[in-house]
Each structure stands twice: as structure tokens, then as C-alpha cells.
Design an enzyme around this catalytic site. Sequence first.
Site, PDB file in Angstrom:
ATOM      1  N   SER A 124       0.955  -1.228  -0.013  1.00 11.53           N
ATOM      2  CA  SER A 124      -0.087  -0.038  -0.022  1.00 11.53           C
ATOM      3  C   SER A 124       0.806   1.353  -0.074  1.00 11.53           C
ATOM      4  O   SER A 124       2.070   1.295   0.413  1.00 11.53           O
ATOM      5  CB  SER A 124      -0.888  -0.004   1.183  1.00 11.53           C
TER       6      SER A 124
ATOM      7  N   ASN B  63      -2.217  -6.500   0.352  1.00 15.68           N
ATOM      8  CA  ASN B  63      -3.504  -6.374  -0.245  1.00 15.68           C
ATOM      9  C   ASN B  63      -3.553  -7.509  -1.421  1.00 15.68           C
ATOM     10  O   ASN B  63      -2.797  -8.114  -1.942  1.00 15.68           O
ATOM     11  CB  ASN B  63      -3.565  -5.034  -1.181  1.00 15.68           C
TER      12      ASN B  63
ATOM     13  N   ARG C 260     -29.772  -8.892 -41.600  1.00 13.21           N
ATOM     14  CA  ARG C 260     -28.428  -8.155 -41.161  1.00 13.21           C
ATOM     15  C   ARG C 260     -29.066  -7.002 -40.132  1.00 13.21           C
ATOM     16  O   ARG C 260     -29.731  -6.338 -40.481  1.00 13.21           O
ATOM     17  CB  ARG C 260     -27.640  -7.333 -42.654  1.00 13.21           C
TER      18      ARG C 260
END
Lengths: 439, 439, 439, 439
Positions: free
Chosen positions: D270, D278, D309
Site C-alpha cells: 500500500s 493487499n 443483417r
Amino acid sequence: MLYESLFYDKAVNHIFSPEQTVQYLLTFEANLALAQAQEGFIPKEYAQIIAECCTVKAIDMPALVAQVGLGGNVTIPLVKQLTVLVKQKSPEAAKFVHYGATSQDVIDTAQMLQAQASIALMQERLTVIIAQLYELAYAHRHTVMIGRSFMQQARPITFGLKVVTWLDGLVRAKERLAQLSFYVQLGGAVGTLASMPDKGQAIAQSLASLLGLSYHLVVWHTQRDLLAQIATTVGLLSGSLGKIAKDISLLMQTEIAEVFEPSAQGKGGSSTMPHKRNPVSCIAILANAQRVPALVSTLLQAQLQDHERATGAWHTEWETLAQILQLCAGSLAQTQVMTQNLEVNTSQMLRNIEATQGLIFAENVSLALAEQLGKAEAHERVEQWCKLAQAEGVHLKTVVARQQLLTPEQLEQLFNPVNALGFAVTMVESYCNKSQTAS
Amino acid sequence: MLYESLFYDKAVNHIFSPEQTVQYLLTFEANLALAQAQEGFIPKEYAQIIAECCTVKAIDMPALVAQVGLGGNVTIPLVKQLTVLVKQKSPEAAKFVHYGATSQDVIDTAQMLQAQASIALMQERLTVIIAQLYELAYAHRHTVMIGRSFMQQARPITFGLKVVTWLDGLVRAKERLAQLSFYVQLGGAVGTLASMPDKGQAIAQSLASLLGLSYHLVVWHTQRDLLAQIATTVGLLSGSLGKIAKDISLLMQTEIAEVFEPSAQGKGGSSTMPHKRNPVSCIAILANAQRVPALVSTLLQAQLQDHERATGAWHTEWETLAQILQLCAGSLAQTQVMTQNLEVNTSQMLRNIEATQGLIFAENVSLALAEQLGKAEAHERVEQWCKLAQAEGVHLKTVVARQQLLTPEQLEQLFNPVNALGFAVTMVESYCNKSQTAS
Amino acid sequence: MLYESLFYDKAVNHIFSPEQTVQYLLTFEANLALAQAQEGFIPKEYAQIIAECCTVKAIDMPALVAQVGLGGNVTIPLVKQLTVLVKQKSPEAAKFVHYGATSQDVIDTAQMLQAQASIALMQERLTVIIAQLYELAYAHRHTVMIGRSFMQQARPITFGLKVVTWLDGLVRAKERLAQLSFYVQLGGAVGTLASMPDKGQAIAQSLASLLGLSYHLVVWHTQRDLLAQIATTVGLLSGSLGKIAKDISLLMQTEIAEVFEPSAQGKGGSSTMPHKRNPVSCIAILANAQRVPALVSTLLQAQLQDHERATGAWHTEWETLAQILQLCAGSLAQTQVMTQNLEVNTSQMLRNIEATQGLIFAENVSLALAEQLGKAEAHERVEQWCKLAQAEGVHLKTVVARQQLLTPEQLEQLFNPVNALGFAVTMVESYCNKSQTAS
Amino acid sequence: MLYESLFYDKAVNHIFSPEQTVQYLLTFEANLALAQAQEGFIPKEYAQIIAECCTVKAIDMPALVAQVGLGGNVTIPLVKQLTVLVKQKSPEAAKFVHYGATSQDVIDTAQMLQAQASIALMQERLTVIIAQLYELAYAHRHTVMIGRSFMQQARPITFGLKVVTWLDGLVRAKERLAQLSFYVQLGGAVGTLASMPDKGQAIAQSLASLLGLSYHLVVWHTQRDLLAQIATTVGLLSGSLGKIAKDISLLMQTEIAEVFEPSAQGKGGSSTMPHKRNPVSCIAILANAQRVPALVSTLLQAQLQDHERATGAWHTEWETLAQILQLCAGSLAQTQVMTQNLEVNTSQMLRNIEATQGLIFAENVSLALAEQLGKAEAHERVEQWCKLAQAEGVHLKTVVARQQLLTPEQLEQLFNPVNALGFAVTMVESYCNKSQTAS
């Protein structure tokens, strides 16, 4: 992006390019330092040095991109690079880079700046489109065309009224966008501003002011309605643009041929069918409008954030919000082109209104006879006459005339579309006048 | 519904029951007749007779349900039944049933009335919940707990600050709901009010007034942002409720055990694990919050409506909007129960804050040393000391003390969570005071 | 449900009624006891008594519904009621009610039984629809109509080929549904079958066998791909049904009028427009097809389940999977009605093919001239001739004839739609023959 | 892309880069010419020249990107550029560029090639991950940990069993991916192959064979289940990866600390909390797993395609399918890193299992007493003892011992987690052995 000229708006895409995104992050860092200096929290000269280094040109982008995966966000490696850059000018100043902020402060604020900038550009287009549509609506307030319900011919409207319906959603969308606030984020690790003793809140306010963002008393690190609301607001606009494209693409059908996207050199041609006039802008707007809702749902889903920094839900937002803004901006770009020179074939509109040989006026007849026969009875009889007219291949007026319940003059009136418009013209005029007064 | 007591609010579910839905449709028909009488468009005595017949008790519901499929909506068979009922009292009055209106006028208006009624009930709950949370936040403004980022212990906050974060989303949600307008729909077949010559707009305004709804100059039959906005607004609320449930369910984990849903006789027990305390309310709120976003996307998608009456997209909305309102109302009901007597284990909060043996104060140490060592250097050293503390299984304070860079008094300060709260207490107090002033 | 006859299939709705859902839960409990007896784990006479009590008629439904909210699922109060019922017959037997199972075992298994039963009914309808479409395709293998690209007339196809395209998705959907497995769930509290020492796995296998479900070695309490796959598979079918409805609703447009839903007494009429023929079945199918994708996304999202029993994500599934199955079953019901007597207006198809006055054959001309002129040159010239024809309002054949690059015989050939069908007829015949061989 | 190293897999991103996408389109054009030559439809030397020109290096990408918006797809300007390139070598050969194909043939086939290539890379990773997890499961088949239901401690499992649950979804996902077919698209303007008389079907088959794709008798231009099924299949995998990340992120919580992503230099740190670890890989996988479901819903929604189409729905697919594949590939990359060196803290697992002071064994006690007391009675008593133990802060064993209903030996057995594992070990062993036999 391969489809930039189709689905997107170049200027808004630019805002979300990797380089510009990093620039917005750096803009946060620069202004954080300046705000901290302004509040006497760090020395002004250091803040100045930091601010000067905050330019994406100085950043090694490939290295940055490669390192994002390690820390889980772009702030961590960016702050490292920035610190090195500042240190080269002043080791003392380097101590104050990103001082007291957390990664999310930077990323959230940059995202708000990007959203704000995107929406400003979108509002400009919206202003132009709305003006074009007001003009179009007013010009066609008397242009009779058939109204369609469930894609079946129903009863006459004016093209102006249809345009007002389009306008209506856009006018509201513009107001909603104007009411959005864009907030600075500054809370530090857990939102307490603990690393900026005494000065934290003042710094946050100064930062907001420097960046042109709003200030809010508490952080919104994991309370994301502020961000999600941007998405829902843009989502509503995207849907209203899609409604316009839906209508125009249907009106461009070979068999209907009432309204057309403006033609342009090389636009909408088919590689194998030289005669075709493809609704290219409509296609792009519709495609975008079909993508945006799901992306909005992702942001609503991402509101379920844990504690003070979310484990995944926050990260879900990054590319998703950008895509929503980029796609809707693209739809606006296409809509602007489309509404600028929309082709309206008023004579074809009149031809189509006769396609059912008078059946669309059946309700007129039904209502005209309701007093004589009662509503239900009238409804039933007219239903039978309609079947008769269809079976015989004749005009409904002919069949109704045989019944001798109505005079020829009444019949003439009943089957004239101009008499079946109700308040259509009034509505358009009121709507357009109201706007003139407002502006 | 089998899960009514879990996912829903009985009162809001009632609003959307088949019977009540039909009653709302009939309320439209009654008031349409009354408005038409008021404007001198139909005789008052007929309007009165029609209005008297507009009660769901008189309707044969099974027959109605069976016939919905034929016409494609409920109005058609309902108007037939109503006409029969009125005819029994007055064949003349029967001619004016549903006069000049279209099926969508009825259904859209009924839906707006239902949304309005639901949201009124939701606002009541929201008011109670917000009051409870203000009290809770203020009461716990000094209650120290660990803030968590990515579910890792980060730095201290107060429980009051966490509650303010919850509050914040709800306060905004309440404002957003209050700003919603609920509109009458009256346009006839294609929105021109052609079947109510001269009087159409006046009737529409009277009708709006009689029903307590807003009037809008042009119909919104196929411009659906007005309806979709109800969905997005409720969706944002649902997300903010989900955030609360997310936090509480995590805090109820056996290993964390800081906050608990109130226990009630028989609530949250497991059929096989007598000791468990399941986060039943959280579960319901989370489940709902995970369902609502996709439903909102369906309504945004349904904005792509064709011409003057949409072929499917309109029908998409009926059950979807109802579900969004019902689910969010259920989440509010569960939240109200939950926040009323939320159990807060403040001593466990203090115990947990010591779980890392001081590591959570590493940033404090880092910042304290930043001036001496520079930010980067301080950061790196502290990182190493943390690893050392972990490896040795000792408190970080012990390791830092060895370095003799800080005095014992400084150390004491640095490792006291109360000193690491930053603006947490102030923020809560300001937030709560601001609200008191506001109310 | 108010819209049962529109959006749903009565038989599949019945499977998911509260009463039937409870019956499926009780069927689990009955067969669990029987399986345990079969494996010598509990006495046979007790199992028999339990099984006899497992009938929804004996259950106090209102009390049950009221208690679901307390425990967070329906199993807990249901087992309580069942235990009381069994106790009245035999206090000894009552000890073995729900023995060793967990709430999720019951609910998951019941849901699998419901899915299996629903899909069996859906497969029946699908078989009928596919047979109808094969017949329709073959019957119309030579029926010339215009193919449309971007809703613009393109080049001719046969209606049979269009039907084969519809068929193609349904045939694959049927195969996918046939490949689904429906699994029993039996794991106890955490999936270890710890409460059925030695016999757990054998009991689970017996239970699967008694219920007609598949057995899997490990529980899927929180690994939900098995359930989500049912949703995605049904979702793909719903989309393919929507494609058919999309085409038919477009072909029913007043201005196109080539194909129609079968008319039925009172079906598709409008309350105000007696002449209209609304695509009611298409509307229902399209509405459902626009709702199902978002519901499928909810189930995919719900795969993110925590540990051994999910906090909310599991509960998200209950009503959502039911809705997906119910909606798709309703679409099948509507499709079956629609394809049974689909009206095909072959003469209108021929009229429409002339709408562009030969422009649709431009590519034929272009290709015919490609050898003489090169592809690009030919393409460009034909593009000009098309513009000329449009400007003059004459047939393209006339303009091309002037150029004297092609003989009259060549021209005749080039502008005859039958010569422009390519492999259309062959494809239909091969497709239909292949199926005959297969069946 | 800024987040490439976090959310994505570089190799799969490469497949979808603008350049590579264009190369895939050109690969279609090259092989179309070669297939046509092979079937004697065009001269071999021309095909060879065309094929040689089909390299993205020769393409002016910025010009291409700028022109996409005009025609509405990338094929039109690409074929123009290619034709110019070929013409430079041979004006004769240039006539056969893109001969008889339509834009969608090129784009759909290229997309199938990209999907096939992406999934091949994904399968490689999946193979490695599955092997790693088998090893991990087997190694930890005896590792006791607590099972958790609704995030509450429930009863013991082994870590091996948890891993098998993870595996189970991935093994099925791998099978599902292996069953996917990737189809060539070749139909010309409306799917009839009309521009390749006599040879069309043979050319399509040759083309499929040259490209390593499957051939299907009829085009799937607007029947998109084949494409959507790729999305749903990948979506199910994404969800199963998300389940793993969900579990690991919860197990990494500071207060639980049982399992950790492998640490790497600089990973998961961090910027402000040096001690934190983390769950970076989990975050990325969770973020992706929360984005994919909505994208899948977009593709299901896009099945509603019109005629031959689609007007927008086709275009909706392009970037959406790419994103689904890219995100899921990124999740696999992160999962592979994560499972390779997953850290398992077995002693912490044992510590946590004692956190409730025996309460988790309550069901054991309850079942042990069920024969003496009846299930309900035993359940209720144990519930009371649990409350007593909690109130007194003592171990449940102590409270139960007081009752003297069980011998000390029985008690010892009841509270030993190893005795509460049921079939956990057996299941893991069977699961892993079964796989060994299979491979």
C-alpha cells in the site's frame, strides 16, 4: 480504437486515453501540493516544484503500465515515478509528494475531473442537437404523417409532434446532467485525513476549489452513489438518444422511406449493394444504447463496497464509467450529424397515410357513431365494415358511405387526416414557444 | 409470494397485487370520467355512475387474467367488463367509459400511481432509518474501531464515521426520491388527444389534479426516461442499502464480531448449527441489491421504443418496475429492523485494533520520520521494521523503540489509536449538527 | 399473476407456485428419509411415516410464509411444521426428519427438480415448434421474398430460408437443453456429509436415483456454474425466440404486411383502432427476451459465493432462476401458437420485391459487368445508374439497357428474382432432409 | 491500455489490438481468394497475389480508422485499401478481392478466429491452474479448517475440500470451452451465396478448412446463439474464477489470515500502509467477474436481430465479445499466478477453529443426543447450552460435561475436529484419483 469514428467521440476518447488519464492523476498531485501550501501545510516552493513536475510528458508510460499490476492501481507506480522526478529537482520537496493522500483519493478525483470534462463536451453537443430539433419540430408542426402503434399504422400525427417527443427526453437529460455535482476525494487511508493534522479539511476545500470540483464533508471512498448517479444520468440520456435512432431507422426502411439520415459522400453505402442507404448513424447509436444499460448495472452493482476501501468493486468502476461516458458521447456525435440535415420526405408521408385505404380513420367513424349507437355498438360495427373493406379491397369510406349513417360532408371530414390531428399542432407550438420563453 | 417476509415489504407488495393493480387502473377510468365531466365534456351524472362502478370488487378477476393474453394488455378486457357493469346501471353512461383514452394511458398512469404510493411508503421508512442512524453515528462518534481497506486492517476510524458513510448515501437517496415527479398519461391512440376535441388538454390537467399526479404537455408513451428515472433513483438507494448490509455482514463474521443485527426470537438460527447467528437481514438486503441493478438495466434498455407505441419494450417495463420497487422496499424494511437495535461490541472493536501488534500504526511512524528521513526513506525503513516485527512476533512499537529515532512519549502517542483518528470525530459531529440545523 | 396469459405458460408457472415449491421441498424430505432407510441408516417404518407426511396439503402455508423471514429461508419453518406432523404419528420417526441435511440441500434440490420439470415441458413445446417450422420452411422453400439488411431491401431470399434461420437457433437450443444435467444436492452443513457417518455418499446416490436427478461427488453449495448454466442455456433459447418475434413483428408492419401471427377471436385487436392487427404474441416474446438477459447476468453475478454457504448470492438465485424459466416457457407458448398457423402473404412478398424498381438487383448487374470492367469500376458505374434510376423514377433495368453492355436476355435473367436466389432453395432442402434423416 | 497488467492478459489483448483485428480480417480475405481458387472459381495466380497483399503492414491504419464511421464497419474501407494494393500488382487480380462476400462474412469470421485463438490461450492457462489446484487439494486433503456458512463459523472441513470445490467449476469450464465450435461465416449479402454460383457451398467449406474453423450449412448472420454461447461459456468460467478470488480475499482478512496470495517484490503493498498485504490478484479477478455478467447480458440481448443483417444489434457484439474474452483471460492470468504459490497458514486454521470455544461442534452434540432425546429436544437443549457457554465465556465442552449425558470419551471425540470431517478426506481423494485415471 478501431471503431472510434463509428461509436465514439474523438474529444471524449482523448480525455480517457492512458496519457490523459495519467495527466488527470498528476493534476490531482499538483493541486494537492498547491492546496497544502495554500493552507500552510507544506512550503510553497516545494509545492511549486511538485506542481511543475506533474506533467505526463515526464512519465515513462510503458514502465507505468507494466507496474500497475503489482500494486493493484496506477497511483502507486505513478507516485514513485513522480517522486523520482521531484527528487531530481529537490530532495526536500520530494518528501511532500502525494503527502497524506491515498491512492483512491487520486483516482477518484481524476475520474471526477474526467467525467466533468466529458459531460461538458456532451452538454455542448446536446445544446446544438436540442436547438436543431426545436427548429425541426416547429418547421414540421403541420407535416402530417401516420402515427404507429406496435408498428401498425394507427392514426395521424404530425412529424413535429414526433420530434417534440424526441426533444422531450433530451431536454430533461440536459437538465439532469446540469444538476450533477463532481466531487473531490480527499480522505487519506481511511477517510479521516489523519495524515494532515488540523489542516486536512481546509486542504480538501482548497483542493476542490483549485480543481473546480465540489467539496463534501465526508469521503465517498465506499459510498458510491455519487459516481453511480453519473452513470445512471448518462444512461437515461443514452436511452433517449436510442429512441430517436430507433424511430429514424424504422422510418428509413425501404418500404416506409419517410425520414433519412443525411447522406454524405461514401456514407452508408454497402460494399455489395450500391443502391442501399444504410442508417449508419442510427446503427451506431442503437449499438451504444444497447451496451450502456448493462454497463450502468455494473456500476450499480459496484455500490456494494466493503468497509473503507472496496475489494474489487471499486476497480470494477474504472473502465466501466469511462466506457459509459465514451459511448454516450459517441451517440451524441452521431445524433448531432444526423439531426443537422435530417431528410424528411413529406410526400411519402402522405402516400403512406393512405396505405390502409381509410382503415386508420376507423376510430373517427366509431366515435362519430358512438352517440347514435353507443360506444360498444359503434366499435363493433366499424370493426365489421373494416373487414368488409379489406375483403373487397375498397376504401373504408366507400363501405361506410353505404350505411347512410353519415352525410357526405361528415365523411369527408372524418377521412381527412388534418381533422384527425387533435392537439398535435398546438402541442408542438406550445412546446416550442415555452422553450423560447425559457431561453 | 413465498419469500414475502424475507425479501419484501408487505404494504408495497399489496400495492402491486393483481387486485390492487386493477383497482389503480379503475381509479384512472373513474377519474377520467370525472375529469371529463368537470370540463363539460361528458354529463356529470354519467361520470358519477362510471366512477361508482370502478371498484375491483365488481371485477371477475380470473376472467380478466385469462383475457389479458388476447389483447396484449389488461386494459382491453378490463374496459369490456367495466362497460358491462356501467351498462347495467345506465346504457347511456356506458358510452363514456374509457372515452378517448388508449390502453397505455390507463396502464402508465396506474403504474405512476403505484410508484408514487410505493415511494411514499419507502420514504417513511427511510426517514426512520436515517433518524436511527444519526443517533447511532452521534452516539458512537468516539467509538474507536479499525478501518479496513481491501478487507485488511488499515488505520483507526470511529464507528460513528462508518455510520455517517452509510447515512450519507441514504440522505442523498431520500432527496433524489423527493425530487421525482409522477406524471399522468393521457394522449389517446397516438398522443394527440384527438378523441377529446377542444377539451383534451384541459381534461388531462384535471385528471392529473384529481389523481395527485403531475401534468406534462406532451405524452411520454414512448419517451420513457420519466419512468426509467424512477428505476435508476430507486436503484441508487438499493445500492446504498446494500453497502450497509455488506459492512454489517462482514463485521458479524465470527472472527471479527464487532457489530450484529439485533437478535430476535427465532431469527437467524440455523437448522443444524444452534450456535450460529446468521446475518439474515443483511442476506436479504444483499440479495435484493444484487438483483436490482440488472432490473434497472432492463428499464434503460426498454427506452428504445418504436414510434408512438412500443412493440415489446413497453411491456418489458410492467413487471420489472414493480419488482424494483418491491425489492427495494423489502430492503428498507429489513434495514429498518436492523438499524433499530444494531448491537455494537465496542470492546471487541478495541481488541481487534490490536490484532496486528501495532502494524496498523506503521504509517504514523512513517510520517513521523518523514521529516528526518524523507518520505521514501522513512516508508522503506518502516516496511522493514514491520517485517521484522512480524518475523519476531513482537509488537511494532518494540521494534521501533530499538531504533532510538523517537522518544518514548512520541512512541506512546504514535501507537494510541485515539491519536490516529484525524478528523473522524469532527466529521461525525459536523455531519450530525448540520442535519439538526437542517431539520 | 395478472399477466399469466400473456407472458407465461400456466403449467410452468404452476411448478413455481408457492404450494408446488413447498411440495418439491417436501419431496426432497420424503425421499431423503426413504434413501436413508434404503441404505440402512434409519428404520424403514419411520421413513415411511415421514414420506407420508410430506404433502403440501398438510402445511399451514400462511404461517410458513410469515416465518421465512426469521430464519432466512423456507426450509427452517417447513422442517418445524413437518416435524410436528410426523410427531403426531410417531415421536420416534420425528427424530429422523431432515436428518443430517442442511437447508440448502433441500432448496437446491427442489430448485433442480423444478428446473428439470420446467425444461421437460419446454422441450415438448420446442419439439412441436421445430416440427411446425420444418414444415413451414420446406413448404416455402421456393417462396421468393426480399432479404433485408439494416432494414433496407437487399437481395432476394426465399421465405423458407428465413424460416431455416429461425429453426437453426431452436434446433441448437433443444440440443443444449437436452445436454443439461440436474443434480441432487446433499452435503449437510458444510458439504462433508458429516451427519451421516459411513452412509452419506451412498444415501446421496440413492436420493439422486429416487428423485431422478444426477449425483455428483462433491457438493455445489457455493460453486454455482451448474445452476447458472441452466440460466445461460435457457437465455440462449429466449434470444433465438426473440429473433423470430423480431422478424415477424417487422414483417407485420402495415407497410410490409408479408407475414402475420394467426388471428384469433379477439386477439390483437385495439381498444381504439378496430382495424389494427397487433403482433400480440411477438410483443410478449420480445418483452420476455428483453427481460431474460439481465436476469441471466444476475445468476452469473451470483456465482461469486463466499466459503461454504453464500451470504446473499445464493438467495439472489431463488426467484431469478424461476423467472428465467417462467418467462422463456411463456415465450415458447406464444411461439407455438404463432408458428402453428402463421399467415404468409406470398403475393405481397412479390409486390414488395419490386418496391425499389430493380435497385435490389444492382449487385447482379455489378457482378455481371465485373469481368468486363473490373469489380471496382463496375461497382461505381452501377452506383451511378442507380442514382439515375432513382432521380428519373424509372426501373433500373431501363437505365442499364441504355448502356448496351448487356443483351436483353441477360437483362431479363439479371432482374428475375428467381435467378438471384443462389443456394437458398438448396440450403432449405438440405437442411430439411438432414433433419428427416436424423429423426 | 492503462490497466493491462492488472485486469488483462497481454497475449489475448494482442489478439484484439486494432492491428491484429485487421490482420484477422485480411486473413479472411486471403483465404477466401485461396478457397475460391481451390474450387476453380477464380484463377490461382490472382488468389496468390491477393493473399500476398493481405498483411496489415501494408494497411494505412489511421486512414482506415477514420473511414470506419462512414460505411458503418471496418470491412468497407479495408477492402478499398486492399483492392488498391492488389491493383498495384495486378489489375486483373483486383477484380477478385472480397469477391462475393459481404462485410459481415469478414467480420464474423475474424471474430470467430479471434475467439478461437483467445480460448486456446485460456485453455492453456486453465490446464496449468487445474494441475496446480489438484496438487494443492491433494496436499491439503487432511488440513483441517473451519467451514463457514453466511460468513459464520460452521463446522470443520479440510482445505483440500475447499480447493476441490474451486477445481470443480474450473474442470467443468474447461470441458465447456472444449466443446465450443468456431464457425466460418460466408453467405454474401443475404446468406444465399448468390454471388458464387454453383461453387458457393464448396468455397465455404474450403474456406472453413483453410482457416481451421467449422462449416455450417446455413449462415448465422442474424441467428447469434453461436456467438452468444461463446460469451455465456466464458461467463460461467469467469464466475467460477470469481468464486476462488472471493474465498481467498476473505481468507486473507487480517482477522482470519489463513490463506494468502503469493507475495512478490512490490506486489500488494500500500502506498500509505507499509504493513498491508493487499489481495491484488483477487481484486482484479473480482473486478473482472463483476463486469463480465453484464457484458454477457448485452450479447444475449443482441440476439434480437432483424431480418438478414441487424440494425445495431450486430454492432453491439463487436467490442463486447472482445471485452468478455479479454477480461476472463486476465482473470486466468491472475489466478495462475495466485494458485502457483498460494500460501496456506495451517496453524492459523487450527487456531481459528477454536475461536468459538467449541460452539461449532454443537451439532455434533445435538446429533449425539438425538437418539436419547429426539432431534428437536436435543437441538433445543444444545441451543441453551450454547447460550450458557457464551454467557459464561467458557468452552461448550465444559457446559456439556456438566449435564452428564455423555462420557468424557464421547466428549473428547465430539470436540475433535478431525472426527467432524465426515467424507471430506474421502471426497478429495476420490476427486483427485478420478482425475488421475482420466488423464
